[in-house]
Design a protein around this motif. Structure first.
Motif, PDB file in Angstrom:
ATOM      1  N   SER A 146       0.835  -1.195   0.000  1.00  0.00           N
ATOM      2  CA  SER A 146       0.000   0.000   0.000  1.00  0.00           C
ATOM      3  C   SER A 146       0.873   1.249   0.000  1.00  0.00           C
ATOM      4  O   SER A 146       2.023   1.231   0.450  1.00  0.00           O
ATOM      5  CB  SER A 146      -0.921   0.014   1.220  1.00  0.00           C
ATOM      6  OG  SER A 146      -0.160   0.161   2.397  1.00  0.00           O
ATOM      7  N   ALA A 147       0.289   2.317  -0.500  1.00  0.00           N
ATOM      8  CA  ALA A 147       1.011   3.586  -0.549  1.00  0.00           C
ATOM      9  C   ALA A 147       1.238   4.136   0.860  1.00  0.00           C
ATOM     10  O   ALA A 147       2.281   4.742   1.126  1.00  0.00           O
ATOM     11  CB  ALA A 147       0.244   4.596  -1.395  1.00  0.00           C
ATOM     12  N   SER A 148       0.281   3.917   1.743  1.00  0.00           N
ATOM     13  CA  SER A 148       0.450   4.436   3.103  1.00  0.00           C
ATOM     14  C   SER A 148       1.615   3.744   3.822  1.00  0.00           C
ATOM     15  O   SER A 148       2.362   4.385   4.565  1.00  0.00           O
ATOM     16  CB  SER A 148      -0.840   4.277   3.902  1.00  0.00           C
ATOM     17  OG  SER A 148      -1.149   2.917   4.079  1.00  0.00           O
ATOM     18  N   ALA A 149       1.784   2.449   3.603  1.00  0.00           N
ATOM     19  CA  ALA A 149       2.914   1.736   4.205  1.00  0.00           C
ATOM     20  C   ALA A 149       4.233   2.249   3.633  1.00  0.00           C
ATOM     21  O   ALA A 149       5.214   2.407   4.365  1.00  0.00           O
ATOM     22  CB  ALA A 149       2.785   0.238   3.968  1.00  0.00           C
ATOM     23  N   PHE A 198       4.848   5.318   2.341  1.00  0.00           N
ATOM     24  CA  PHE A 198       5.133   6.670   2.827  1.00  0.00           C
ATOM     25  C   PHE A 198       5.499   6.663   4.313  1.00  0.00           C
ATOM     26  O   PHE A 198       6.326   7.473   4.746  1.00  0.00           O
ATOM     27  CB  PHE A 198       3.969   7.612   2.538  1.00  0.00           C
ATOM     28  CG  PHE A 198       3.877   7.985   1.088  1.00  0.00           C
ATOM     29  CD1 PHE A 198       4.907   8.669   0.466  1.00  0.00           C
ATOM     30  CD2 PHE A 198       2.769   7.634   0.342  1.00  0.00           C
ATOM     31  CE1 PHE A 198       4.837   9.008  -0.873  1.00  0.00           C
ATOM     32  CE2 PHE A 198       2.684   7.967  -0.996  1.00  0.00           C
ATOM     33  CZ  PHE A 198       3.723   8.656  -1.613  1.00  0.00           C
ATOM     34  N   THR A 199       4.936   5.747   5.074  1.00  0.00           N
ATOM     35  CA  THR A 199       5.335   5.614   6.473  1.00  0.00           C
ATOM     36  C   THR A 199       6.787   5.152   6.563  1.00  0.00           C
ATOM     37  O   THR A 199       7.573   5.695   7.352  1.00  0.00           O
ATOM     38  CB  THR A 199       4.419   4.620   7.202  1.00  0.00           C
ATOM     39  OG1 THR A 199       3.066   5.067   7.088  1.00  0.00           O
ATOM     40  CG2 THR A 199       4.791   4.481   8.654  1.00  0.00           C
TER      41      THR A 199
END
Length: 184
Positions: A150-153, A155-156
């Motif tokens: 995922s993109a959120s993972a 960017f984190t």
């Protein structure tokens, strides 16, 4: 007759040319240009090293998340390796800080620019270089190792790498400033 003020060897700044611009300090734009040119010249091969190390570390841990669902020890090994690389990469900030301090003191004594202007520009440039390093390194490591989808993972992970590299850089820069220089 008004006197022009010099801002280093590369740029000469006439304060009268900045009439329409806000007064942000002693020729901030010329100092920024000088620091950009010096920083680009000093770090021309850093991006290549980041890419090579990203590929090497990424291929060592390639797709480990798909091979072992309970991959906590492998994940910790990867994060340790990434932290170790980012830490050792930023150890050069000690000698760079000592050299920059020596140069800054000479230029400050000659009234080239004010302290806050130099500090603002120097640290802004370093944050940009650290951000570029973190983006390059995170793209290679995250997608080669399969840490997530995922993109959120992503960017984190990139934010963690950036903040760690920034903290290590500040630590080593502070150490480099406070350790007496033995070469002078």
């Amino acid at each position: 007759m008004k006197r022009d003020r010099g801002v280093g060897l590369l740029f000469h700044c006439d304060l009268n040319c900045l009439v329409g611009l806000p007064d942000i300090g002693h020729c901030l734009y010329a100092v920024f240009g000088t620091v950009v040119i010096a920083s680009l010249g000093a770090s021309s091969g850093v991006g290549v090293g980041i890419v090579i190390m990203g590929i090497v570390i990424g291929t060592v841990f390639v797709n480990f998340a798909k091979d072992d669902p309970s991959h906590s020890s492998t994940t910790l090994g990867l994060l340790f390796t990434v932290a170790l690389f980012m830490g050792t990469k930023n150890m050069a900030a000690i000698s760079a800080a000592q050299a920059k301090t020596r140069l800054f003191v000479k230029q400050r004594n000659a009234n080239f620019y004010r302290t806050y202007t130099y500090a603002l520009v120097e640290h802004a440039m370093e944050v940009l270089f650290i951000l570029a390093d973190a983006v390059l390194f995170s793209v290679l490591i995250f997608w080669l190792t399969g840490l997530g989808d995922s993109a959120s993972a992503f960017f984190t992970f990139m934010l963690i790498i950036f903040l760690f590299a920034l903290c290590i850089y500040v630590l080593f820069t502070t150490v480099g400033i406070f350790i007496p220089d033995q070469s002078s």
